[in-house]
Design a protein around this motif. Structure first.
Motif, PDB file in Angstrom:
ATOM      1  N   MET A   1     -23.753  41.256  39.284  1.00  0.00           N
ATOM      2  CA  MET A   1     -24.215  40.096  40.054  1.00  0.00           C
ATOM      3  C   MET A   1     -23.955  40.349  41.538  1.00  0.00           C
ATOM      4  O   MET A   1     -22.920  40.904  41.902  1.00  0.00           O
ATOM      5  N   ASN A   2     -24.878  39.907  42.363  1.00  0.00           N
ATOM      6  CA  ASN A   2     -24.757  40.100  43.808  1.00  0.00           C
ATOM      7  C   ASN A   2     -23.504  39.400  44.343  1.00  0.00           C
ATOM      8  O   ASN A   2     -23.228  38.236  44.029  1.00  0.00           O
ATOM      9  N   GLU A   3     -22.725  40.128  45.156  1.00  0.00           N
ATOM     10  CA  GLU A   3     -21.449  39.622  45.658  1.00  0.00           C
ATOM     11  C   GLU A   3     -21.638  38.377  46.525  1.00  0.00           C
ATOM     12  O   GLU A   3     -20.855  37.417  46.445  1.00  0.00           O
ATOM     13  N   LYS A   4     -22.652  38.366  47.349  1.00  0.00           N
ATOM     14  CA  LYS A   4     -22.901  37.238  48.250  1.00  0.00           C
ATOM     15  C   LYS A   4     -23.236  35.972  47.457  1.00  0.00           C
ATOM     16  O   LYS A   4     -22.727  34.879  47.753  1.00  0.00           O
ATOM     17  N   VAL A   5     -24.109  36.117  46.454  1.00  0.00           N
ATOM     18  CA  VAL A   5     -24.497  34.971  45.618  1.00  0.00           C
ATOM     19  C   VAL A   5     -23.290  34.464  44.843  1.00  0.00           C
ATOM     20  O   VAL A   5     -23.049  33.251  44.747  1.00  0.00           O
ATOM     21  N   GLU A   6     -22.493  35.391  44.291  1.00  0.00           N
ATOM     22  CA  GLU A   6     -21.333  34.992  43.495  1.00  0.00           C
ATOM     23  C   GLU A   6     -20.307  34.240  44.344  1.00  0.00           C
ATOM     24  O   GLU A   6     -19.767  33.222  43.918  1.00  0.00           O
ATOM     25  N   LYS A   7     -20.036  34.741  45.545  1.00  0.00           N
ATOM     26  CA  LYS A   7     -19.051  34.093  46.420  1.00  0.00           C
ATOM     27  C   LYS A   7     -19.490  32.669  46.771  1.00  0.00           C
ATOM     28  O   LYS A   7     -18.690  31.732  46.746  1.00  0.00           O
ATOM     29  N   TYR A   8     -20.785  32.505  47.093  1.00  0.00           N
ATOM     30  CA  TYR A   8     -21.284  31.171  47.427  1.00  0.00           C
ATOM     31  C   TYR A   8     -21.171  30.234  46.222  1.00  0.00           C
ATOM     32  O   TYR A   8     -20.760  29.071  46.359  1.00  0.00           O
ATOM     33  N   LEU A   9     -21.518  30.751  45.030  1.00  0.00           N
ATOM     34  CA  LEU A   9     -21.506  29.913  43.831  1.00  0.00           C
ATOM     35  C   LEU A   9     -20.085  29.497  43.463  1.00  0.00           C
ATOM     36  O   LEU A   9     -19.855  28.381  42.986  1.00  0.00           O
ATOM     37  N   ILE A  10     -19.106  30.379  43.690  1.00  0.00           N
ATOM     38  CA  ILE A  10     -17.710  30.034  43.420  1.00  0.00           C
ATOM     39  C   ILE A  10     -17.267  28.877  44.312  1.00  0.00           C
ATOM     40  O   ILE A  10     -16.677  27.890  43.845  1.00  0.00           O
ATOM     41  N   ASP A  11     -17.552  28.969  45.619  1.00  0.00           N
ATOM     42  CA  ASP A  11     -17.178  27.897  46.549  1.00  0.00           C
ATOM     43  C   ASP A  11     -17.890  26.595  46.205  1.00  0.00           C
ATOM     44  O   ASP A  11     -17.298  25.504  46.274  1.00  0.00           O
ATOM     45  N   LEU A  12     -19.160  26.705  45.838  1.00  0.00           N
ATOM     46  CA  LEU A  12     -19.951  25.521  45.491  1.00  0.00           C
ATOM     47  C   LEU A  12     -19.373  24.835  44.255  1.00  0.00           C
ATOM     48  O   LEU A  12     -19.213  23.607  44.215  1.00  0.00           O
ATOM     49  N   THR A  13     -19.030  25.643  43.233  1.00  0.00           N
ATOM     50  CA  THR A  13     -18.511  25.090  41.982  1.00  0.00           C
ATOM     51  C   THR A  13     -17.147  24.438  42.178  1.00  0.00           C
ATOM     52  O   THR A  13     -16.860  23.382  41.593  1.00  0.00           O
ATOM     53  N   ARG A  14     -16.297  25.059  42.990  1.00  0.00           N
ATOM     54  CA  ARG A  14     -14.969  24.482  43.238  1.00  0.00           C
ATOM     55  C   ARG A  14     -15.064  23.081  43.834  1.00  0.00           C
ATOM     56  O   ARG A  14     -14.180  22.251  43.645  1.00  0.00           O
ATOM     57  N   ASN A  15     -16.134  22.820  44.566  1.00  0.00           N
ATOM     58  CA  ASN A  15     -16.310  21.523  45.228  1.00  0.00           C
ATOM     59  C   ASN A  15     -17.472  20.745  44.631  1.00  0.00           C
ATOM     60  O   ASN A  15     -18.215  20.048  45.351  1.00  0.00           O
ATOM     61  N   TYR A  16     -17.653  20.871  43.320  1.00  0.00           N
ATOM     62  CA  TYR A  16     -18.831  20.311  42.676  1.00  0.00           C
ATOM     63  C   TYR A  16     -18.954  18.796  42.876  1.00  0.00           C
ATOM     64  O   TYR A  16     -20.053  18.244  42.901  1.00  0.00           O
ATOM     65  N   GLY A  17     -17.816  18.106  43.051  1.00  0.00           N
ATOM     66  CA  GLY A  17     -17.850  16.655  43.195  1.00  0.00           C
ATOM     67  C   GLY A  17     -18.498  16.185  44.483  1.00  0.00           C
ATOM     68  O   GLY A  17     -18.904  15.021  44.613  1.00  0.00           O
ATOM     69  N   LYS A  18     -18.616  17.068  45.473  1.00  0.00           N
ATOM     70  CA  LYS A  18     -19.173  16.693  46.781  1.00  0.00           C
ATOM     71  C   LYS A  18     -20.696  16.842  46.854  1.00  0.00           C
ATOM     72  O   LYS A  18     -21.317  16.464  47.838  1.00  0.00           O
ATOM     73  N   TYR A  19     -21.289  17.462  45.812  1.00  0.00           N
ATOM     74  CA  TYR A  19     -22.706  17.800  45.903  1.00  0.00           C
ATOM     75  C   TYR A  19     -23.493  17.196  44.738  1.00  0.00           C
ATOM     76  O   TYR A  19     -22.947  16.971  43.649  1.00  0.00           O
ATOM     77  N   ALA A  20     -24.761  16.964  44.970  1.00  0.00           N
ATOM     78  CA  ALA A  20     -25.658  16.527  43.903  1.00  0.00           C
ATOM     79  C   ALA A  20     -26.070  17.739  43.073  1.00  0.00           C
ATOM     80  O   ALA A  20     -25.936  18.891  43.503  1.00  0.00           O
ATOM     81  N   SER A  21     -26.599  17.489  41.896  1.00  0.00           N
ATOM     82  CA  SER A  21     -26.966  18.584  40.991  1.00  0.00           C
ATOM     83  C   SER A  21     -28.039  19.483  41.602  1.00  0.00           C
ATOM     84  O   SER A  21     -28.104  20.681  41.296  1.00  0.00           O
ATOM     85  N   GLU A  22     -28.881  18.928  42.508  1.00  0.00           N
ATOM     86  CA  GLU A  22     -29.945  19.730  43.108  1.00  0.00           C
ATOM     87  C   GLU A  22     -29.387  20.903  43.925  1.00  0.00           C
ATOM     88  O   GLU A  22     -30.051  21.930  44.095  1.00  0.00           O
ATOM     89  N   ASN A  23     -28.179  20.752  44.447  1.00  0.00           N
ATOM     90  CA  ASN A  23     -27.578  21.828  45.242  1.00  0.00           C
ATOM     91  C   ASN A  23     -27.242  23.061  44.422  1.00  0.00           C
ATOM     92  O   ASN A  23     -26.980  24.136  44.971  1.00  0.00           O
ATOM     93  N   PHE A  24     -27.235  22.921  43.102  1.00  0.00           N
ATOM     94  CA  PHE A  24     -26.861  24.024  42.225  1.00  0.00           C
ATOM     95  C   PHE A  24     -28.091  24.732  41.650  1.00  0.00           C
ATOM     96  O   PHE A  24     -27.957  25.591  40.781  1.00  0.00           O
ATOM     97  N   SER A  25     -29.260  24.377  42.104  1.00  0.00           N
ATOM     98  CA  SER A  25     -30.486  25.011  41.614  1.00  0.00           C
ATOM     99  C   SER A  25     -30.681  26.369  42.276  1.00  0.00           C
ATOM    100  O   SER A  25     -30.109  26.652  43.339  1.00  0.00           O
ATOM    101  N   ALA A  26     -31.507  27.205  41.663  1.00  0.00           N
ATOM    102  CA  ALA A  26     -31.786  28.531  42.220  1.00  0.00           C
ATOM    103  C   ALA A  26     -32.423  28.413  43.596  1.00  0.00           C
ATOM    104  O   ALA A  26     -32.135  29.201  44.506  1.00  0.00           O
TER     105      ALA A  26
END
Length: 909
Positions: A1-26
């Motif tokens: 998996m691409n390192e840049k995509v993985e790093k962003y997804l980790i930060d996004l997931t850790r703060n999942y409560g701050k974002y709507a589900s649309e932020n997790f789309s491709a």
């Protein structure tokens, strides 16, 4: 998996409560990382396949990182979820696992409950037994939640709790409460009434204090359990049906209280432990949970003194867990009343109810451990304790193993240092487990596991020379029991990429320990009908490696018997130290000791140690030679007695034992001076029948043939010994070898005939193609009552190619066999020959064992004439070598000229 995509997804997931589900789309992720959508989708799907990412269906499809979810307490069980609610409703998904003690003192209770809930056709009735306040009602509620989360019953399904004590003196009212009544059924029945069973239809009915039911009430209830039908009180002509899951609870002795006919209808009866019977870690978890609840209710920080925590932790209170919960509620309420306007309240011993004063005085006489004060914050979620302390220790050990192995790959530490580090960690953990052996319940699975491990170690000792040891049994039982056959580190995605590499490292660097671990787990698995995990194989390999286990099969034992306080001990100590091996045992004998006492000591040794390979007694006086005639009907193997023992003689005997000579060869070689005498005594008892197995290329195949024959004959010939033996010794010494002195050898089965007169030989190839199965069975029928048809079928089945190749300990049998078949086929093409089926089988067997042997860094005997042989057959051997190139490349090995010669000899007969 691409390192840049993985790093962003980790930060996004850790703060999942701050974002709507649309932020997790491709689409959203691609925009934020600066890549096009197609490329981002490709990386996300790659992460999905690798187990790094989890997908939530819906519109739009969402992606979250598994590792980041684990950090916030969400352990995923699948790579895909239908909705965000399914992913994050962890409590409902794991209702039973969240019960404190589910992985500890309540582990077997939870396992039984799961079985009852998941059983088809409305599950099984459950009876919860335990003291008042032990948590029966709480567990019943969790059982209902679990059934809902497993989609066994509907989310809206009723859960009805009823205490039978309310009407236990009035059978009419109790029957009415349970089954309902029709108008006029009894005085005051002015209209029809629906009972609890009907109200609980398609749901759960929990009957507390069910021991209060009269015999008549129990009979009515088990009639409903049998048929699913009931009649309302007052009209037996009415037959109603209901589908109800029943949970009962009692504080009484089950078998003294209920009708036998009622008990027979309760397949699941579980007992909950009292508060004081729970481990300290679980008691602390309960206390923490109660205080967290109060902090949330009061919306204040709660500070609790260590003296109060110690009181709650170690009190033997009537009322059990329920009483502790009420005390926590009271002390928090008391402290709150005094500090309503303070942002935090301090809870101390003085806040305890007055009824606890006497017990407090008694406890204060004891030494209170200086535990740290505990602080509980408001508006926090109740702590979930999904794993016991021991399970956490095991998980952390595997996580550390992954980290250290990464350093091996990065060449920061050497393989030797990695192995030493892990051996120390594993053995320290096993030592800790060994001293926590508090699972003494005779009926628990732990006792079954302990018994089976002891049986396994006995089997391994008899077959492979594995030393039996009580501590090893306890340590291994503790590990397997506490781990509970779960994937301890399944959520760690790095583990899945490291596991195979670890197995390869262990099998190549710790081959003996790995081999023993695989044999032990395989035997336990077969006996318990339970598969174990690869992580167990890795862990136990490290444990065995730390024990410095060495193969001791067929090891000759020796005792030095000498008069004097330390004479024998001194010689044994010198011999063992100079030989760097503990070969000699010592008995220091008083001057006036009787021969009876000496005999008693030797017999005790024979009973404690396996002496089938032989026992050598080194004695200091000729009079002890009389032991021979006394022991000949008690020894298990040949006994060699040599008198006038001295240190040079001890060293000479030690060297001969280390050379792995038979006791007959040692007797011939030992240098005896004029006055020194020796005698070789054989067991004086009726000889047991035996079959010898052998292989020209070594003991590996001989042992495999032994195991297959034992499997075939176990139901036919209980008293038959099957002994793997060195082919070259048989060929050289013929009938002078030990087995012919010890047993009545019926036949030899092997891959090469050692040509011993009077002993029939059956070639393995002739058993494979069926040519000599008739001969094999006929020989046995002279001694044993067996059915030739059944045995022939068993032999034909067990000696199939797959069954023999399955005996390999390291490699994937199917893959290896396919490669070997292809190589042999190329040999036929290269040499322009057609091999018979029997010869093909021999080549398959030999080459598979050869490849494993090379990987285990075992070598064949040197061949002095190899150069001359190469001059004569070099071109054909090169053609054979060329055919095996793909095998060498696959396993990164080099097939030597010595090995190629053996293949060439088999091909040419």
């Amino acid at each position: 998996m691409n390192e840049k995509v993985e790093k962003y997804l980790i930060d996004l997931t850790r703060n999942y409560g701050k974002y709507a589900s649309e932020n997790f789309s491709a689409a959203a992720i691609s925009k934020n990382v600066g890549l096009n959508r197609s490329t981002t989708s490709s990386y996300l799907n790659q992460g999905l396949k690798e187990g790094l990412v989890v997908k939530v269906k819906g519109y739009p499809v969402s992606f979250l990182h598994v590792k980041a979810l684990a950090e916030i307490g969400i352990i995923v069980k699948s790579t895909e979820y239908d909705s965000w609610e399914d992913l994050f409703t962890l409590e409902k998904q794991n209702a039973l696992e969240q019960v404190i003690g589910a992985k500890g003192s309540l582990k077997e209770v939870v396992d039984q409950v799961k079985t009852a809930v998941l059983y088809p056709n409305n599950g099984l009735p459950i009876l919860l037994s335990g003291s008042s306040g032990s948590g029966k009602t709480f567990l019943a509620e969790k059982i209902h939640e679990y059934a809902v989360s497993e989609k066994i019953i509907q989310k809206e399904a009723p859960f009805i709790a009823y205490n039978c004590a309310q009407y236990f003196n009035n059978p009419e009212l109790l029957s009415s409460a349970l089954f309902g009544h029709v108008k006029g059924a009894f005085t005051g029945a002015e209209k029809d009434h629906i009972g609890l069973i009907e109200k609980a239809d398609n749901g759960v009915l929990f009957l507390d204090e069910v021991h209060r039911l009269s015999d008549e009430g129990q009979e009515k209830l088990f009639t409903f359990m049998d048929t699913g039908e009931f009649s309302p009180m007052g009209d037996n002509a009415i037959k109603k049906k209901a589908k109800v899951r029943l949970i009962f609870a009692t504080t009484e002795n089950v078998y003294q209280t209920f009708l036998p006919t009622f008990i027979r209808r309760l397949p699941v009866i579980v007992t909950l432990p009292n508060y004081e019977q729970r481990p300290q870690s679980e008691r602390m978890q309960l206390i923490d949970t109660f205080f967290i609840n109060e902090a949330n209710i009061l919306s204040k920080r709660v500070d609790v003194s260590y003296q109060l925590v110690d009181f709650l932790l170690n009190s033997d209170l009537e009322g059990n867990v329920g009483k502790i919960k009420n005390i926590v509620k009271y002390v928090c309420g008391s402290a709150y009343a005094k500090n309503q306007n303070s942002p935090a309240i301090r809870v101390r011993l003085k806040d305890l109810p007055h009824e606890n004063t006497l017990r407090l005085k008694e406890q204060l006489k004891k030494t209170i451990k200086a535990l740290p004060d505990r602080q509980y914050l408001p508006h926090t979620k109740n702590q979930v304790f999904l794993e016991s302390t021991e399970a956490k220790q095991i998980r952390q050990l595997f996580e550390k193993m992954v980290q250290l192995y990464q350093k091996v790959e990065d060449q920061e530490i050497a393989i030797k240092d990695f192995i030493e580090n892990m051996v120390n960690r594993v053995n320290n953990l096993m030592d800790e487990f060994m001293f926590k052996d508090n699972y003494a319940k005779e009926e628990s699975f732990y006792s079954v596991l302990t018994y089976q491990i002891r049986e396994t170690f006995d089997w391994m000792h008899d077959n492979y020379g594995f030393d039996q040891d009580g501590n090893r049994v306890i340590a291994l039982a503790q590990y397997l029991y506490r781990k509970n056959n779960t994937d301890t580190i399944a959520e760690n995605h790095e583990w899945h990429t490291t596991k195979r590499k670890l197995l390869h490292l262990i099998s190549s660097s710790m081959d003996t320990s790995y081999w023993y671990a695989k044999k032990a787990l395989g035997h336990i698995s077969r006996q318990l009908d339970q598969d174990f995990k690869e992580e167990d194989l890795i862990f136990i390999s490290f444990y065995f490696h730390g024990l410095q286990i060495t193969p001791q099969e067929k090891e000759i034992k020796s005792i030095i018997l000498a008069h004097g306080y330390t004479t024998a001990s001194s010689m044994a100590n010198v011999g063992n130290r100079m030989l760097h091996q503990n070969i000699f045992h010592a008995y220091d004998m008083p001057i006036n000791i009787t021969l009876d006492k000496v005999e008693e000591q030797v017999i005790r040794f024979i009973n404690d140690y396996h002496t089938d390979a032989g026992l050598i007694l080194l004695v200091d006086m000729g009079s002890l030679n009389q032991l021979g005639t006394r022991l000949e009907d008690k020894i298990r193997g040949p006994l060699l007695i040599i008198d006038y023992v001295s240190t040079p003689l001890v060293l000479e005997i030690g060297h001969l034992i280390q050379s792995q000579l038979s006791i007959s060869e040692i007797s011939q070689k030992v240098d005896i001076e004029n006055k020194v005498q020796k005698q070789l005594i054989l067991p004086k008892k009726e000889k047991k029948q035996a079959i010898l197995t052998c292989c020209y290329t070594g003991m590996g195949s001989a042992i495999q043939i032994q195991e297959i024959l034992e499997h075939c004959l176990e139901d036919y010939c209980d008293e038959l010994a099957i002994i793997p033996y060195d082919y070259h010794k048989l060929e050289k010494n013929k009938l002078y070898e030990d087995p012919f002195q010890m047993y009545e050898v019926l036949m030899i089965v092997g891959t090469e005939d050692p040509k011993i007169q009077q002993i029939p030989y059956i070639g393995l190839d002739h058993l494979i193609n069926g040519q000599d199965i008739e001969k094999f069975v006929t020989i046995l029928q002279d001694y044993f009552d067996i059915s030739d048809k059944e045995l022939k079928e068993q032999l034909m089945f067990s000696f199939s190619i797959n069954k023999i190749i399955e005996s390999l300990t390291i490699l994937d049998a199917t893959k290896l066999l396919r490669l070997v078949q292809s190589a042999i086929s190329d040999v036929e093409i290269n040499l322009d020959i057609t091999l018979s089926n029997s010869k093909l089988f021999l080549l398959y067997l030999h080459c598979c064992c050869m490849i494993e042997r090379i990987l285990r860094k075992e070598s064949v005997d040197q061949q002095e004439d190899i150069d001359a042989y190469m001059m004569q057959a070099g071109m054909e051997m090169e053609q054979i070598h060329r055919a095996f190139r793909s095998v060498e490349n696959e396993y990164t090995i080099k097939i030597s000229d010595l090995e190629l010669r053996l293949i060439h000899e088999i091909i040419n007969g």
